[in-house]
Design a protein around this motif. Structure first.
Motif, PDB file in Angstrom:
ATOM      1  N   HIS A  59      38.870  39.014  39.925  1.00 57.45           N
ATOM      2  CA  HIS A  59      39.704  37.978  39.320  1.00 57.45           C
ATOM      3  C   HIS A  59      39.221  37.788  37.891  1.00 57.45           C
ATOM      4  N   ALA A  60      40.112  38.022  36.931  1.00 60.62           N
ATOM      5  CA  ALA A  60      39.771  37.905  35.515  1.00 60.62           C
ATOM      6  C   ALA A  60      40.593  36.772  34.900  1.00 60.62           C
ATOM      7  N   TYR A  61      39.933  35.929  34.114  1.00 60.07           N
ATOM      8  CA  TYR A  61      40.646  34.825  33.457  1.00 60.07           C
ATOM      9  C   TYR A  61      39.864  34.385  32.219  1.00 60.07           C
ATOM     10  N   LYS A  62      40.528  33.597  31.383  1.00 57.66           N
ATOM     11  CA  LYS A  62      39.919  33.056  30.170  1.00 57.66           C
ATOM     12  C   LYS A  62      39.868  31.545  30.282  1.00 57.66           C
ATOM     13  N   SER A 105      41.500  45.281  32.068  1.00 57.36           N
ATOM     14  CA  SER A 105      42.884  45.048  32.489  1.00 57.36           C
ATOM     15  C   SER A 105      43.639  46.358  32.725  1.00 57.36           C
ATOM     16  N   CYS A 106      43.058  47.458  32.320  1.00 59.58           N
ATOM     17  CA  CYS A 106      43.670  48.776  32.541  1.00 59.58           C
ATOM     18  C   CYS A 106      43.272  49.371  33.889  1.00 59.58           C
ATOM     19  N   TYR A 107      42.455  48.664  34.641  1.00 61.62           N
ATOM     20  CA  TYR A 107      42.037  49.113  35.967  1.00 61.62           C
ATOM     21  C   TYR A 107      42.912  48.455  37.033  1.00 61.62           C
ATOM     22  N   ASP A 108      43.239  49.216  38.087  1.00 62.53           N
ATOM     23  CA  ASP A 108      43.911  48.644  39.241  1.00 62.53           C
ATOM     24  C   ASP A 108      42.893  47.878  40.081  1.00 62.53           C
ATOM     25  N   GLN A 109      43.380  47.103  41.059  1.00 56.80           N
ATOM     26  CA  GLN A 109      42.481  46.294  41.873  1.00 56.80           C
ATOM     27  C   GLN A 109      41.519  47.128  42.721  1.00 56.80           C
ATOM     28  N   ASP A 110      41.851  48.396  42.936  1.00 57.90           N
ATOM     29  CA  ASP A 110      40.933  49.247  43.697  1.00 57.90           C
ATOM     30  C   ASP A 110      39.898  49.929  42.806  1.00 57.90           C
ATOM     31  N   CYS A 157      45.486  34.124  52.632  1.00 56.61           N
ATOM     32  CA  CYS A 157      44.072  34.034  52.270  1.00 56.61           C
ATOM     33  C   CYS A 157      43.456  35.420  52.088  1.00 56.61           C
ATOM     34  N   ASN A 158      43.847  36.340  52.932  1.00 57.26           N
ATOM     35  CA  ASN A 158      43.259  37.683  52.904  1.00 57.26           C
ATOM     36  C   ASN A 158      43.415  38.339  51.546  1.00 57.26           C
ATOM     37  N   GLN A 159      44.509  38.031  50.849  1.00 60.35           N
ATOM     38  CA  GLN A 159      44.779  38.649  49.554  1.00 60.35           C
ATOM     39  C   GLN A 159      44.366  37.756  48.382  1.00 60.35           C
ATOM     40  N   CYS A 160      43.711  36.649  48.654  1.00 58.31           N
ATOM     41  CA  CYS A 160      43.393  35.677  47.602  1.00 58.31           C
ATOM     42  C   CYS A 160      41.966  35.861  47.093  1.00 58.31           C
ATOM     43  N   TRP A 161      41.807  35.794  45.790  1.00 58.96           N
ATOM     44  CA  TRP A 161      40.477  35.996  45.183  1.00 58.96           C
ATOM     45  C   TRP A 161      39.513  34.853  45.496  1.00 58.96           C
ATOM     46  N   ALA A 162      40.031  33.677  45.844  1.00 54.72           N
ATOM     47  CA  ALA A 162      39.160  32.513  46.061  1.00 54.72           C
ATOM     48  C   ALA A 162      38.795  32.298  47.522  1.00 54.72           C
ATOM     49  N   LYS A 163      39.112  33.257  48.384  1.00 60.14           N
ATOM     50  CA  LYS A 163      38.991  33.034  49.828  1.00 60.14           C
ATOM     51  C   LYS A 163      37.573  32.699  50.284  1.00 60.14           C
ATOM     52  N   PHE A 164      36.559  33.255  49.629  1.00 66.49           N
ATOM     53  CA  PHE A 164      35.190  32.999  50.085  1.00 66.49           C
ATOM     54  C   PHE A 164      34.644  31.673  49.559  1.00 66.49           C
ATOM     55  N   TYR A 165      35.423  30.989  48.723  1.00 70.91           N
ATOM     56  CA  TYR A 165      35.010  29.684  48.213  1.00 70.91           C
ATOM     57  C   TYR A 165      35.697  28.546  48.966  1.00 70.91           C
ATOM     58  N   CYS A 166      36.955  28.735  49.345  1.00 71.75           N
ATOM     59  CA  CYS A 166      37.657  27.673  50.075  1.00 71.75           C
ATOM     60  C   CYS A 166      37.665  27.936  51.574  1.00 71.75           C
ATOM     61  N   SER A 167      37.336  29.166  51.977  1.00 74.08           N
ATOM     62  CA  SER A 167      37.236  29.544  53.394  1.00 74.08           C
ATOM     63  C   SER A 167      38.544  29.337  54.160  1.00 74.08           C
TER      64      SER A 167
END
Length: 452
Positions: free
Chosen positions: A3-6, A33-38, A400-410
Motif C-alpha cells: 500500500h503506497a500513499y502520500k 508505481s510501475c510494479y504490479d501487486q505481485d 478483507c482478504n483483498q484489503c491492505w489494512a486487514k492485519f490492523y483491523c482484523s
C-alpha cells in the motif's frame, strides 16, 4: 501486497505481509508505481518515466526496490494463509463483559444500548449472577491463566456494591484455581465519588471515563435524565481520577457524530484540559439518524484525521505529550497471529453476560435473541452461532482478504457488520474507510518518530 500513499509530504509504502514500512524519495516512489501487486515490473509503465527522470536515476531506484524484494521487505508472500487450514477450532473463554446494570443515569442520543436498558427491562445484576459468571469463566478458560473481566452497563456505578463483591470473590477464586484476573470498568463518571475512586484505583487495571470533548458537543448528546448536560459534573471528577492514576491505566473515551465532524477539536480540548490518554471514536448509528457518518462525510472526516495527526505530532515534539488511541501502532511486536486474523474474539474467547446471566457474543449483540448463546448456569448451547464466529477471520471475508489494512483491523467489528449488512462476514464500509485512514495516520507518525 503493498500500500503506497502520500501524507504531509512523505511518500510511505507499507509491505502488507511483512509489516515493513518504507519512506521513499519521489523517484523510487514513482518507479514503485510501475510494479504490479505481485512485484512484477511493467516495463512500459517504467518507460513513461523517462521524461521525468534520467536513466541512471531510474535504474538506481529499480535496484533499490529489487534489493528490498530480495530481503523480504517488499512484495513479500503471505505468512498467514498457511495457518488457516490448520487453524484449531477449539477455543477457550478468556474474557467476560459483565453487564452490571441495564440501567443508566444518562440518556445519550447515540446509545446503542437503548439508553442503558438494551431495549428491555431496566435491571441490575445480582451478586449471585456475578459470582456464577466468575465461576463460568474459570470453568471455560481451559489452561489459560490470565483472564479479563469488564464491568459494563448501562452505568455500572449504579450497582457498585455488587461490583466490589464480585472483585472480592474473583480474588478468592483466582488463588484456588491458579488464575489471574484483570479488571476494567467503563463509567459515565456521574457517580464517581472518592470512595469509588479509591476502590477502582486499588482493583481496576484500567478504567474508561466517558466524555465527548467540548462542553457544547458533549452536552448536546450526553444528557441527564432531566435533559440537562453532564459536562460540568463529569469533567472535574474524571480529571481527578486521571490524576490519581498518574496518567496511565485509564482512557477518557468520547464519541463523535455527524454533528461534530471537526472532532479533532474535541480530542485537543481533552488534551488541553489535562487528559493524556484519549480515545474519541466515530459513532455507529442507524442510517439517516442524523448522527450517522455517511459516505459524503468521509473526505471531511479523513482530512480531519490528517490535521489531527499533524497537530498530535507537533505537540508531542514540543513536549505537550498525550496518547490518542487510534494513532497507537506497534510495528515491532504488535498483536499475536490470532488477533491479527480474527480480531477481538467476540463469540468465542470474549462473551457478554446480562444481569440475568444470559450469554451473547459481545456487549453490542445483547438483547438480539438470535445471538443468544446460552447462560452462565446451563452453559453455552448455541453451537451454530459460535461456529460462525469461529469461522470468521480476514481470509473468510472476501472484502478483507483483498484489503491492505486487514492485519490492523482484523476484519472489523462483527456487531457493526451485522447491524449494517445482516452478516458478520460483510464489513461495515464506513468503518473500513475510517480505519484505513487512521492506520495511514499512525504509520505516518511512525515515520516521524525519530523527530518526536
Amino acid at each position: 501486497m503493498i500500500h503506497a500513499y502520500k501524507m504531509h509530504g512523505v511518500n510511505i509504502v507499507l509491505d502488507v505481509n511483512s509489516g515493513a514500512v518504507h519512506v521513499l524519495d519521489d523517484i523510487a516512489y514513482d518507479v514503485l508505481s510501475c510494479y504490479d501487486q505481485d512485484g512484477t515490473l511493467d516495463e512500459q509503465r517504467l518507460t513513461s518515466l523517462n521524461h521525468k527522470y534520467g536513466a541512471e536515476e531510474i535504474k538506481e531506484a529499480c535496484n533499490e526496490i529489487e534489493t528490498l524484494k530480495k530481503e523480504n521487505l517488499l512484495f513479500t508472500s503471505d505468512p498467514y494463509s498457511e495457518y488457516i487450514p490448520l487453524w484449531t477450532k477449539k477455543t477457550v473463554v478468556k474474557a467476560l463483559c459483565l453487564h452490571i446494570a441495564h440501567d443508566c443515569n444518562l440518556r445519550c442520543s447515540y446509545c446503542f444500548a437503548g439508553t442503558g436498558d438494551y431495549k428491555g427491562a431496566r435491571s441490575l445484576m445480582s451478586l449471585e449472577v456475578g459470582k456464577r459468571a466468575i465461576d463460568f469463566l474459570i470453568e471455560n478458560s481451559g489452561n489459560r491463566r490470565n483472564l479479563e473481566v469488564d464491568f459494563f452497563g448501562g452505568e455500572p456505578l449504579m450497582n457498585f456494591d455488587v461490583v466490589k463483591e464480585i472483585v472480592y470473590y474473583a480474588r478468592q477464586r483466582e488463588k484456588e484455581a491458579n488464575k489471574n484476573f484483570r479488571f476494567t470498568l467503563t463509567t459515565n463518571v456521574l457517580l464517581l465519588d472518592e470512595e469509588k475512586r479509591a476502590f477502582i484505583n486499588e482493583h481496576m487495571h484500567n478504567v474508561v471515563l466517558s466524555l465527548d470533548g467540548r462542553k457544547e458537543i458533549n452536552d448536546e448528546v450526553r444528557k441527564r435524565v432531566d435533559g440537562s448536560g453532564s459536562y460540568d459534573r463529569v469533567l472535574p471528577l474524571a480529571l481527578k481520577m486521571a490524576e490519581e492514576r498518574k496518567d496511565k491505566d485509564y482512557y477518557v473515551r468520547g464519541t463523535f457524530t455527524r454533528k461534530n465532524l471537526d472532532f479533532g477539536k474535541d480530542v485537543l480540548h481533552l488534551a488541553d484540559v489535562g487528559f493524556t490518554q484519549i480515545s474519541v471514536e466515530p459513532v455507529v448509528a442507524a442510517r439517516d439518524s442524523g448522527l450517522d457518518i455517511r459516505q459524503e462525510d468521509l473526505k471531511t472526516v479523513c482530512d480531519e484525521y490528517e490535521r489531527l495527526a499533524m497537530e498530535y505530532y507537533q505537540r508531542r515534539k514540543n513536549g505537550k505529550w498525550f496518547n490518542f488511541f487510534h494513532f497507537m501502532i506497534d510495528l515491532e511486536g504488535g498483536p499475536c497471529v490470532a488477533k491479527r486474523l480474527r480480531g477481538c474474539g467476540s463469540g468465542t474467547e470474549y462473551l457478554a453476560v446480562t444481569p440475568e446471566g444470559d450469554l451473547y457474543p459481545c456487549h453490542q449483540f445483547v438483547g438480539q435473541k438470535e445471538f443468544l448463546l446460552g447462560n452462565i448456569f446451563d452453559g453455552l448451547n448455541n453451537s451454530t452461532i459460535r461456529e460462525e464466529f469461529i469461522e470468521s477471520n480476514v481470509y473468510t471475508k472476501p472484502q478483507c482478504n483483498q484489503c491492505w489494512a486487514k492485519f490492523y483491523c482484523s476484519g472489523g467489528c462483527a456487531a457493526n457488520s451485522w447491524q449494517f449488512n445482516g452478516d458478520i462476514k460483510i464489513p461495515y464500509d464506513i468503518g473500513c474507510e475510517l480505519e484505513k485512514k487512521r492506520v495511514e495516520c499512525a504509520l505516518w507518525l511512525k515515520t516521524q518518530e525519530v523527530e518526536v
